[in-house]
Design a protein around this motif. Structure first.
Motif, PDB file in Angstrom:
ATOM      1  N   GLN A 227     -72.207  -0.214 -24.617  1.00  0.00           N
ATOM      2  CA  GLN A 227     -72.987  -1.525 -24.426  1.00  0.00           C
ATOM      3  C   GLN A 227     -72.564  -2.595 -25.647  1.00  0.00           C
ATOM      4  OE1 GLN A 227     -77.091  -0.680 -25.368  1.00  0.00           O
ATOM      5  NE2 GLN A 227     -78.000  -2.676 -24.753  1.00  0.00           N
ATOM      6  N   VAL A 228     -72.703  -3.953 -25.036  1.00  0.00           N
ATOM      7  CA  VAL A 228     -72.305  -4.945 -25.812  1.00  0.00           C
ATOM      8  C   VAL A 228     -73.382  -5.579 -26.217  1.00  0.00           C
ATOM      9  CG1 VAL A 228     -70.777  -7.228 -26.056  1.00  0.00           C
ATOM     10  CG2 VAL A 228     -69.812  -5.085 -24.686  1.00  0.00           C
ATOM     11  N   ILE A 229     -73.540  -5.681 -27.492  1.00  0.00           N
ATOM     12  CA  ILE A 229     -74.338  -6.662 -28.405  1.00  0.00           C
ATOM     13  C   ILE A 229     -73.789  -7.713 -29.279  1.00  0.00           C
ATOM     14  CG2 ILE A 229     -76.514  -6.869 -29.609  1.00  0.00           C
ATOM     15  CD1 ILE A 229     -77.223  -3.833 -28.292  1.00  0.00           C
ATOM     16  N   VAL A 230     -74.022  -8.992 -29.137  1.00  0.00           N
ATOM     17  CA  VAL A 230     -73.119  -9.582 -30.364  1.00  0.00           C
ATOM     18  C   VAL A 230     -74.100 -10.266 -30.988  1.00  0.00           C
ATOM     19  CG1 VAL A 230     -72.157 -11.970 -30.557  1.00  0.00           C
ATOM     20  CG2 VAL A 230     -71.602 -10.813 -28.493  1.00  0.00           C
ATOM     21  N   ILE A 231     -73.617 -10.004 -32.390  1.00  0.00           N
ATOM     22  CA  ILE A 231     -74.659 -10.394 -33.752  1.00  0.00           C
ATOM     23  C   ILE A 231     -73.755 -11.512 -34.408  1.00  0.00           C
ATOM     24  CG2 ILE A 231     -75.630  -9.784 -35.655  1.00  0.00           C
ATOM     25  CD1 ILE A 231     -75.916  -6.864 -34.741  1.00  0.00           C
ATOM     26  N   ALA A 232     -74.324 -12.819 -34.336  1.00  0.00           N
ATOM     27  CA  ALA A 232     -73.608 -13.907 -35.020  1.00  0.00           C
ATOM     28  C   ALA A 232     -74.278 -14.338 -36.120  1.00  0.00           C
ATOM     29  CB  ALA A 232     -73.717 -15.091 -34.068  1.00  0.00           C
ATOM     30  N   PRO A 233     -73.702 -14.846 -36.996  1.00  0.00           N
ATOM     31  CA  PRO A 233     -74.182 -15.213 -38.539  1.00  0.00           C
ATOM     32  C   PRO A 233     -74.808 -16.438 -38.369  1.00  0.00           C
ATOM     33  CG  PRO A 233     -71.802 -15.526 -38.463  1.00  0.00           C
ATOM     34  CD  PRO A 233     -72.177 -14.977 -37.142  1.00  0.00           C
ATOM     35  N   SER A 234     -75.698 -16.867 -37.343  1.00  0.00           N
ATOM     36  CA  SER A 234     -76.271 -17.941 -37.001  1.00  0.00           C
ATOM     37  C   SER A 234     -77.814 -17.761 -36.831  1.00  0.00           C
ATOM     38  CB  SER A 234     -75.567 -18.785 -35.893  1.00  0.00           C
ATOM     39  OG  SER A 234     -74.242 -18.683 -36.082  1.00  0.00           O
ATOM     40  N   LYS A 235     -78.443 -19.315 -36.949  1.00  0.00           N
ATOM     41  CA  LYS A 235     -79.751 -19.256 -36.655  1.00  0.00           C
ATOM     42  C   LYS A 235     -80.013 -19.179 -35.269  1.00  0.00           C
ATOM     43  CE  LYS A 235     -80.954 -21.543 -40.935  1.00  0.00           C
ATOM     44  NZ  LYS A 235     -81.577 -22.852 -41.408  1.00  0.00           N
ATOM     45  N   GLY A 236     -81.108 -18.908 -34.814  1.00  0.00           N
ATOM     46  CA  GLY A 236     -81.639 -18.817 -33.352  1.00  0.00           C
ATOM     47  C   GLY A 236     -81.442 -20.148 -32.716  1.00  0.00           C
ATOM     48  N   THR A 237     -81.502 -21.259 -33.301  1.00  0.00           N
ATOM     49  CA  THR A 237     -81.367 -22.517 -32.760  1.00  0.00           C
ATOM     50  C   THR A 237     -80.037 -23.037 -32.332  1.00  0.00           C
ATOM     51  OG1 THR A 237     -81.458 -23.669 -34.964  1.00  0.00           O
ATOM     52  CG2 THR A 237     -83.438 -23.733 -33.685  1.00  0.00           C
ATOM     53  N   PHE A 238     -79.231 -22.294 -33.370  1.00  0.00           N
ATOM     54  CA  PHE A 238     -77.578 -22.474 -33.092  1.00  0.00           C
ATOM     55  C   PHE A 238     -77.091 -21.683 -31.964  1.00  0.00           C
ATOM     56  CE2 PHE A 238     -73.185 -21.535 -33.767  1.00  0.00           C
ATOM     57  CZ  PHE A 238     -72.603 -22.874 -33.518  1.00  0.00           C
ATOM     58  N   ILE A 239     -77.750 -20.526 -31.759  1.00  0.00           N
ATOM     59  CA  ILE A 239     -77.443 -19.758 -30.649  1.00  0.00           C
ATOM     60  C   ILE A 239     -77.885 -20.366 -29.271  1.00  0.00           C
ATOM     61  CG2 ILE A 239     -77.679 -17.106 -29.731  1.00  0.00           C
ATOM     62  CD1 ILE A 239     -77.699 -16.399 -32.437  1.00  0.00           C
ATOM     63  N   SER A 240     -79.030 -20.776 -29.288  1.00  0.00           N
ATOM     64  CA  SER A 240     -79.682 -21.346 -28.212  1.00  0.00           C
ATOM     65  C   SER A 240     -79.052 -22.625 -27.716  1.00  0.00           C
ATOM     66  CB  SER A 240     -80.982 -21.759 -28.389  1.00  0.00           C
ATOM     67  OG  SER A 240     -81.896 -20.900 -28.834  1.00  0.00           O
ATOM     68  N   GLN A 241     -78.335 -23.388 -28.663  1.00  0.00           N
ATOM     69  CA  GLN A 241     -77.383 -24.556 -28.079  1.00  0.00           C
ATOM     70  C   GLN A 241     -75.969 -23.856 -27.876  1.00  0.00           C
ATOM     71  OE1 GLN A 241     -77.085 -26.640 -32.012  1.00  0.00           O
ATOM     72  NE2 GLN A 241     -79.020 -27.517 -31.607  1.00  0.00           N
ATOM     73  N   PHE A 242     -75.531 -22.802 -28.358  1.00  0.00           N
ATOM     74  CA  PHE A 242     -74.344 -22.246 -27.955  1.00  0.00           C
ATOM     75  C   PHE A 242     -74.457 -21.698 -26.516  1.00  0.00           C
ATOM     76  CE2 PHE A 242     -71.632 -18.533 -27.317  1.00  0.00           C
ATOM     77  CZ  PHE A 242     -70.484 -19.121 -27.708  1.00  0.00           C
ATOM     78  N   LEU A 243     -75.693 -21.105 -26.205  1.00  0.00           N
ATOM     79  CA  LEU A 243     -75.801 -20.526 -24.895  1.00  0.00           C
ATOM     80  C   LEU A 243     -76.010 -21.839 -23.838  1.00  0.00           C
ATOM     81  CD1 LEU A 243     -78.279 -17.614 -25.730  1.00  0.00           C
ATOM     82  CD2 LEU A 243     -75.831 -17.511 -25.047  1.00  0.00           C
ATOM     83  N   GLU A 244     -76.390 -22.692 -24.204  1.00  0.00           N
ATOM     84  CA  GLU A 244     -76.655 -23.976 -23.247  1.00  0.00           C
ATOM     85  C   GLU A 244     -75.294 -24.504 -23.023  1.00  0.00           C
ATOM     86  OE1 GLU A 244     -79.260 -26.918 -24.741  1.00  0.00           O
ATOM     87  OE2 GLU A 244     -81.090 -25.524 -25.159  1.00  0.00           O
ATOM     88  N   GLN A 245     -74.518 -24.465 -23.822  1.00  0.00           N
ATOM     89  CA  GLN A 245     -73.219 -24.953 -23.717  1.00  0.00           C
ATOM     90  C   GLN A 245     -72.108 -24.086 -22.864  1.00  0.00           C
ATOM     91  OE1 GLN A 245     -72.984 -28.109 -24.718  1.00  0.00           O
ATOM     92  NE2 GLN A 245     -70.774 -28.564 -24.686  1.00  0.00           N
ATOM     93  N   PHE A 246     -72.162 -22.785 -23.428  1.00  0.00           N
ATOM     94  CA  PHE A 246     -71.299 -21.894 -22.864  1.00  0.00           C
ATOM     95  C   PHE A 246     -71.757 -20.884 -22.117  1.00  0.00           C
ATOM     96  CE2 PHE A 246     -69.511 -23.910 -26.992  1.00  0.00           C
ATOM     97  CZ  PHE A 246     -68.479 -24.357 -26.443  1.00  0.00           C
ATOM     98  N   GLY A 247     -72.942 -20.664 -22.034  1.00  0.00           N
ATOM     99  CA  GLY A 247     -73.741 -19.339 -21.361  1.00  0.00           C
ATOM    100  C   GLY A 247     -73.674 -19.417 -19.775  1.00  0.00           C
ATOM    101  N   PRO A 248     -74.198 -18.455 -19.309  1.00  0.00           N
ATOM    102  CA  PRO A 248     -74.918 -17.446 -19.625  1.00  0.00           C
ATOM    103  C   PRO A 248     -73.997 -16.444 -20.090  1.00  0.00           C
ATOM    104  CG  PRO A 248     -75.092 -17.426 -17.306  1.00  0.00           C
ATOM    105  CD  PRO A 248     -74.232 -18.797 -17.606  1.00  0.00           C
ATOM    106  N   PHE A 249     -74.295 -15.366 -20.706  1.00  0.00           N
ATOM    107  CA  PHE A 249     -73.553 -14.131 -21.056  1.00  0.00           C
ATOM    108  C   PHE A 249     -74.179 -12.837 -20.708  1.00  0.00           C
ATOM    109  CE2 PHE A 249     -72.070 -17.088 -23.969  1.00  0.00           C
ATOM    110  CZ  PHE A 249     -70.566 -17.097 -24.177  1.00  0.00           C
ATOM    111  N   PRO A 250     -73.304 -11.986 -20.052  1.00  0.00           N
ATOM    112  CA  PRO A 250     -74.026 -10.794 -19.370  1.00  0.00           C
ATOM    113  C   PRO A 250     -74.372  -9.583 -20.603  1.00  0.00           C
ATOM    114  CG  PRO A 250     -71.591 -10.429 -19.365  1.00  0.00           C
ATOM    115  CD  PRO A 250     -72.032 -11.746 -19.919  1.00  0.00           C
ATOM    116  N   PHE A 251     -74.624 -10.192 -21.833  1.00  0.00           N
ATOM    117  CA  PHE A 251     -75.062  -9.482 -23.078  1.00  0.00           C
ATOM    118  C   PHE A 251     -75.762 -10.136 -24.073  1.00  0.00           C
ATOM    119  CE2 PHE A 251     -70.539 -10.392 -23.143  1.00  0.00           C
ATOM    120  CZ  PHE A 251     -70.767 -11.428 -24.183  1.00  0.00           C
ATOM    121  N   PRO A 252     -76.726  -9.581 -24.683  1.00  0.00           N
ATOM    122  CA  PRO A 252     -77.414 -10.207 -25.525  1.00  0.00           C
ATOM    123  C   PRO A 252     -76.792 -10.941 -26.919  1.00  0.00           C
ATOM    124  CG  PRO A 252     -78.116  -7.977 -25.872  1.00  0.00           C
ATOM    125  CD  PRO A 252     -77.053  -7.844 -24.845  1.00  0.00           C
TER     126      PRO A 252
END
Length: 80
Positions: free
Chosen positions: A14-39
């Motif tokens: 199972q793939v789970i990505v843990i990024a050294p970032s705040k939730g707001t940055f991750i949200s922006q990343f997902l808006e730009q490059f998402g969606p991803f089939p893993f959390p």
């Protein structure tokens, strides 16, 4: 990873990505490059990273190592 997720899951992982970032940055990343089939989860304090025994190389040292590797066209890992 996104393109090969089916191969990874077929092997029982199972793939789970843990990024050294705040939730707001991750949200922006997902808006730009998402969606991803893993959390993708945030760990801005890097507790999970350190909990797995990883250490962070100082940015100056990492920058120097990566630039010299590019200059000399070496493909070794940055971290020993």
């Amino acid at each position: 990873m996104r393109e090969r997720i089916n191969e990874v899951e077929a092997k029982g992982f199972q793939v789970i990505v843990i990024a050294p970032s705040k939730g707001t940055f991750i949200s922006q990343f997902l808006e730009q490059f998402g969606p991803f089939p893993f959390p993708i989860l945030g760990d801005p304090s890097r507790e999970a990273y350190r909990g797995m025994g990883h250490k962070t190389m100082p940015k100056v040292e990492a920058s120097f190592k990566s630039s010299t590797r590019v200059y000399y066209r070496k493909s070794r890992r940055l971290y020993p």
